[in-house]
Design an enzyme around this catalytic site. Sequence first.
Site, PDB file in Angstrom:
ATOM      1  N   ILE A  18       1.489   1.448   4.724  1.00 43.54           N
ATOM      2  CA  ILE A  18       2.693   1.029   4.016  1.00 43.54           C
ATOM      3  C   ILE A  18       2.436   1.157   2.521  1.00 43.54           C
ATOM      4  O   ILE A  18       1.441   0.635   2.019  1.00 43.54           O
ATOM      5  CB  ILE A  18       3.026  -0.454   4.326  1.00 43.54           C
ATOM      6  CG1 ILE A  18       3.068  -0.707   5.815  1.00 43.54           C
ATOM      7  CG2 ILE A  18       4.319  -0.882   3.664  1.00 43.54           C
ATOM      8  CD1 ILE A  18       4.072   0.094   6.561  1.00 43.54           C
ATOM      9  N   CYS A  19       3.317   1.827   1.807  1.00 45.31           N
ATOM     10  CA  CYS A  19       3.174   1.935   0.358  1.00 45.31           C
ATOM     11  C   CYS A  19       3.263   0.539  -0.256  1.00 45.31           C
ATOM     12  O   CYS A  19       4.288  -0.138  -0.134  1.00 45.31           O
ATOM     13  CB  CYS A  19       4.258   2.838  -0.218  1.00 45.31           C
ATOM     14  SG  CYS A  19       4.207   2.934  -2.023  1.00 45.31           S
ATOM     15  N   VAL A  20       2.194   0.109  -0.900  1.00 45.66           N
ATOM     16  CA  VAL A  20       2.135  -1.255  -1.415  1.00 45.66           C
ATOM     17  C   VAL A  20       3.191  -1.503  -2.487  1.00 45.66           C
ATOM     18  O   VAL A  20       3.826  -2.564  -2.504  1.00 45.66           O
ATOM     19  CB  VAL A  20       0.716  -1.613  -1.915  1.00 45.66           C
ATOM     20  CG1 VAL A  20       0.300  -0.757  -3.094  1.00 45.66           C
ATOM     21  CG2 VAL A  20       0.601  -3.088  -2.243  1.00 45.66           C
ATOM     22  N   ALA A  75       6.569  -1.772  -0.819  1.00 45.63           N
ATOM     23  CA  ALA A  75       6.623  -2.980   0.007  1.00 45.63           C
ATOM     24  C   ALA A  75       6.837  -4.230  -0.844  1.00 45.63           C
ATOM     25  O   ALA A  75       7.671  -5.080  -0.511  1.00 45.63           O
ATOM     26  CB  ALA A  75       5.343  -3.108   0.830  1.00 45.63           C
TER      27      ALA A  75
END
EC number: 2.8.1.-
Length: 128
Positions: A77-79, A82
């Site tokens: 997940i792209c931090v 997110a």
Amino acid sequence: MRFAIVVTGPAYGTQQASSAFQFAQALIAEGHKLSSVFFYREGVYNANQLTSPASDEFDLVRGWQQLNAQHGVALNICVAAALRRGVVDETEAGRLGLASSNLQQGFTLSGLGALAEASLTCDRVVQF
């Protein structure tokens, strides 16, 4: 062949994530290796453990989780995306002073480096 998938649509409301999940299942069924799925932009909602679909709908969030558990597919997940959308793990929740986290088990907050690595190590990268 080794594949990576990029998902930019939410779990519900568009067809992107559902199509990506069906494509992932087809890849595995045909004997291909699915190394990772990278969730970017609205796609990070696929990792929200608070998602609660209607009882007659497929639970896509848990579907991704099962793909990880059964086939070892990395769910990145792209931090940055997110955090903007309120999807956080325990570490980020603590750092930001939030009461709780909501990242579904099996998903990992990561940077764009995970996507770059997947594009270098896989034969194909498919975006939904």
